[in-house]
Design an enzyme around this catalytic site. Sequence first.
Site, PDB file in Angstrom:
ATOM      1  N   GLU A  87     -12.862 -12.819 -49.447  1.00 48.41           N
ATOM      2  CA  GLU A  87     -13.106 -12.323 -50.805  1.00 48.41           C
ATOM      3  C   GLU A  87     -12.544 -10.930 -51.048  1.00 48.41           C
ATOM      4  O   GLU A  87     -12.473 -10.486 -52.181  1.00 48.41           O
ATOM      5  CB  GLU A  87     -14.624 -12.288 -51.085  1.00 48.41           C
ATOM      6  CG  GLU A  87     -15.240 -13.647 -51.357  1.00 48.41           C
ATOM      7  CD  GLU A  87     -15.725 -14.361 -50.102  1.00 48.41           C
ATOM      8  OE1 GLU A  87     -15.215 -14.034 -49.011  1.00 48.41           O
ATOM      9  OE2 GLU A  87     -16.602 -15.225 -50.218  1.00 48.41           O
ATOM     10  N   TRP A 127     -36.920  -5.929 -39.439  1.00 44.86           N
ATOM     11  CA  TRP A 127     -35.605  -6.517 -39.185  1.00 44.86           C
ATOM     12  C   TRP A 127     -35.115  -6.218 -37.763  1.00 44.86           C
ATOM     13  O   TRP A 127     -35.209  -5.103 -37.296  1.00 44.86           O
ATOM     14  CB  TRP A 127     -34.574  -5.960 -40.166  1.00 44.86           C
ATOM     15  CG  TRP A 127     -34.911  -6.180 -41.609  1.00 44.86           C
ATOM     16  CD1 TRP A 127     -35.379  -5.252 -42.496  1.00 44.86           C
ATOM     17  CD2 TRP A 127     -34.814  -7.401 -42.343  1.00 44.86           C
ATOM     18  NE1 TRP A 127     -35.569  -5.819 -43.713  1.00 44.86           N
ATOM     19  CE2 TRP A 127     -35.235  -7.136 -43.659  1.00 44.86           C
ATOM     20  CE3 TRP A 127     -34.404  -8.703 -42.017  1.00 44.86           C
ATOM     21  CZ2 TRP A 127     -35.261  -8.106 -44.655  1.00 44.86           C
ATOM     22  CZ3 TRP A 127     -34.436  -9.679 -43.003  1.00 44.86           C
ATOM     23  CH2 TRP A 127     -34.857  -9.380 -44.298  1.00 44.86           C
ATOM     24  N   LYS A 135     -36.151 -11.666 -38.614  1.00 51.09           N
ATOM     25  CA  LYS A 135     -37.286 -10.941 -39.185  1.00 51.09           C
ATOM     26  C   LYS A 135     -38.521 -11.206 -38.338  1.00 51.09           C
ATOM     27  O   LYS A 135     -39.066 -12.302 -38.349  1.00 51.09           O
ATOM     28  CB  LYS A 135     -37.520 -11.345 -40.637  1.00 51.09           C
ATOM     29  CG  LYS A 135     -38.232 -10.266 -41.411  1.00 51.09           C
ATOM     30  CD  LYS A 135     -38.113 -10.473 -42.915  1.00 51.09           C
ATOM     31  CE  LYS A 135     -38.673  -9.264 -43.643  1.00 51.09           C
ATOM     32  NZ  LYS A 135     -38.645  -9.396 -45.076  1.00 51.09           N
ATOM     33  N   THR A 170     -13.075 -19.970 -48.525  1.00 52.41           N
ATOM     34  CA  THR A 170     -13.950 -19.428 -47.480  1.00 52.41           C
ATOM     35  C   THR A 170     -14.529 -20.624 -46.724  1.00 52.41           C
ATOM     36  O   THR A 170     -14.727 -21.692 -47.312  1.00 52.41           O
ATOM     37  CB  THR A 170     -15.112 -18.632 -48.089  1.00 52.41           C
ATOM     38  OG1 THR A 170     -15.841 -19.520 -48.931  1.00 52.41           O
ATOM     39  CG2 THR A 170     -14.626 -17.472 -48.897  1.00 52.41           C
TER      40      THR A 170
HETATM   41  P1  AMP Z   1     -13.993 -14.493 -43.424  1.00 52.43           P
HETATM   42  O1  AMP Z   1     -14.006 -14.515 -44.910  1.00 52.43           O
HETATM   43  O2  AMP Z   1     -13.960 -15.843 -42.803  1.00 52.43           O
HETATM   44  O3  AMP Z   1     -12.911 -13.595 -42.900  1.00 52.43           O
HETATM   45  O4  AMP Z   1     -15.384 -13.863 -42.922  1.00 52.43           O
HETATM   46  C1  AMP Z   1     -15.796 -12.598 -43.366  1.00 52.43           C
HETATM   47  C2  AMP Z   1     -17.008 -12.172 -42.590  1.00 52.43           C
HETATM   48  O5  AMP Z   1     -16.696 -11.917 -41.227  1.00 52.43           O
HETATM   49  C3  AMP Z   1     -17.612 -10.878 -43.070  1.00 52.43           C
HETATM   50  O6  AMP Z   1     -18.414 -11.042 -44.212  1.00 52.43           O
HETATM   51  C4  AMP Z   1     -18.400 -10.425 -41.852  1.00 52.43           C
HETATM   52  O7  AMP Z   1     -19.654 -11.077 -41.767  1.00 52.43           O
HETATM   53  C5  AMP Z   1     -17.547 -10.894 -40.707  1.00 52.43           C
HETATM   54  N1  AMP Z   1     -16.743  -9.779 -40.198  1.00 52.43           N
HETATM   55  C6  AMP Z   1     -15.484  -9.460 -40.509  1.00 52.43           C
HETATM   56  N2  AMP Z   1     -15.068  -8.380 -39.823  1.00 52.43           N
HETATM   57  C7  AMP Z   1     -16.111  -7.964 -39.065  1.00 52.43           C
HETATM   58  C8  AMP Z   1     -16.308  -6.889 -38.138  1.00 52.43           C
HETATM   59  N3  AMP Z   1     -15.364  -6.017 -37.833  1.00 52.43           N
HETATM   60  N4  AMP Z   1     -17.526  -6.798 -37.562  1.00 52.43           N
HETATM   61  C9  AMP Z   1     -18.502  -7.678 -37.839  1.00 52.43           C
HETATM   62  N5  AMP Z   1     -18.370  -8.711 -38.691  1.00 52.43           N
HETATM   63  C10 AMP Z   1     -17.177  -8.862 -39.305  1.00 52.43           C
END
Ligand code: AMP
Length: 538
Positions: free
Chosen positions: A324, A439, A434, A180
Amino acid sequence: MTQQLGAMQDWKLRVTHLIDHAAREHGDREIVSRWADGSETRTNWAGIRHDALRMTQALRRLGIQPGDRIATLAMNHSRHLVTWYGAVGAGGILHTINPRLFDDQLDYIVNHAEDRVMLFDKIWAPIVERMKPRWPTVEHYICFDNSEPALHFEEWLSPEDGHTEWSDGDERDACMLCYTSGTTGNPKGVIYEHRSTMLHALSAISPPVFGMDCRSVMLPIVPMFHAASWGLPWAGAAAGAKFVYSAVNDGAVLCDLIEREKVTCSAGVPTVWLALFQHIDANGGKLPASLETVVCGGSAMPRTMIERLMRQGVRVAHAWGMTETSPIGTTGAETWNWDELTFEEKVTIKSMQGRPPFGVEIRCVDLDDPTKVLPRDGVTAGALQVRGPWVVKRYFKAEDDAVTAGQWFDTGDVGLIYPDGTLHLTDRTKDVIKSGGEWISSVALENAAIGHPAVSEAAAIGVFHPKWDERPLLVVVKKPGADVSGDDLREFLLGHVAKWWVPDAVVFVDQIPHTGTGKISKKDLREQFSSYAWDAGG
Ligand code: AMP
């Protein structure tokens, strides 16, 4: 009474079955690659399998053992696809690396993974040259598209004939490693299994997700180094779909490929679709008619983008997931009463992140008390948790599990769930603003701001405020030639969000910082505006 076992065959859920199936049943379905230098090559699933078997032989010749890590620093193309199957075919663990990470992250990741082989694109040769002294575990460098400064991929495979068997093992063996990007602390490795990857692939081809079969022509814009390319290289083989790969994500190139190769389905983050629209608008063209489905995720898809695609008859699947979760978590699947809904209602549903396919469970818990599970009432927002067979249990080399006793993984996202199961993400736990104890969703502010015709990109961050703790600040990039004032924008937002959510100030910038995966870097923005004085901008 003794337990009666079933009596069905042993057929391990190992990903090599996917490529065997693709080569046997859909062997002549094409895999097209458009390379960085503009040239194009064509192979098919049978060719990919043959080359992957040759790569398996070549890896064994290098002394690679099951469980060893084989890394790639590469864009989307057929040789990269060969490597996915060749690495796992030899029992190895494929480790895809994002070339846009910073040197310290690249240093950490490769050493933590203890990669033994590194395959890379010529364009990333400067990274290899620079990082080589810091990567002592890497014994072999192979270049996908050049013979300098390392052995050429084809030359490396040339002595092999492909007459071999895949390495055997357990279906719970690891097959792939993705780190990640980690906005805080060191990156964490998520280690996928053959079994989890197979189950994920079966879900991915189903109608609520990518809805792929052998008639599909998929152009995966999501890079092969990002979140396992949303599982597409595995799922595509199960479906026997034609794949069109492009090593560059340029609006003009993508449009041309979609048109010429009759692409029916594509998947990528919202920024890429913005680039595609900008190209179309600048050149007076239109979206190629073959395009039926667009899967978009990685960050929230702006409503205007959904509307535009849907008006052209494209099915939009707005998906949520994370490294994840392999990464499919929820998809913008249609509801049972879809045909009865108005266009506006459909767009509203698609603006949310959709519902989980079979195999994923989601729930929201109270932000301050995680033992309190929140009702699915479409109102109460909380911390999003997830569980299922393709959700992480423990990070690579970590001593402790990353989940609670009930196997729930804390996503770091904030959202609410509607009674019909639709997930609406409102923020990241780190990004919610916040203000006076209440929120404010930064995502809601950004989505509203992007709806203004003069706004190209917008980010909302919480900035320290002496009275309210934090107040929202909106950072905006204007569209070329567009003119709008901060007050105009604040006025515009009043029509879309609660009055007290409206940012106290708007700052116009030339560009907003992005992370290595193309998302807005709130961390950098917060640093940039950490000493923002409200009066000055107010
Ligand atoms: P990654 O592991 O780099 O793919 O990042 C995952 C994160 O991307 C998630 O925990 C979200 O915060 C964000 N994310 C993924 N898909 C979406 C979506 N459709 N809308 C908003 N945030 C998203």
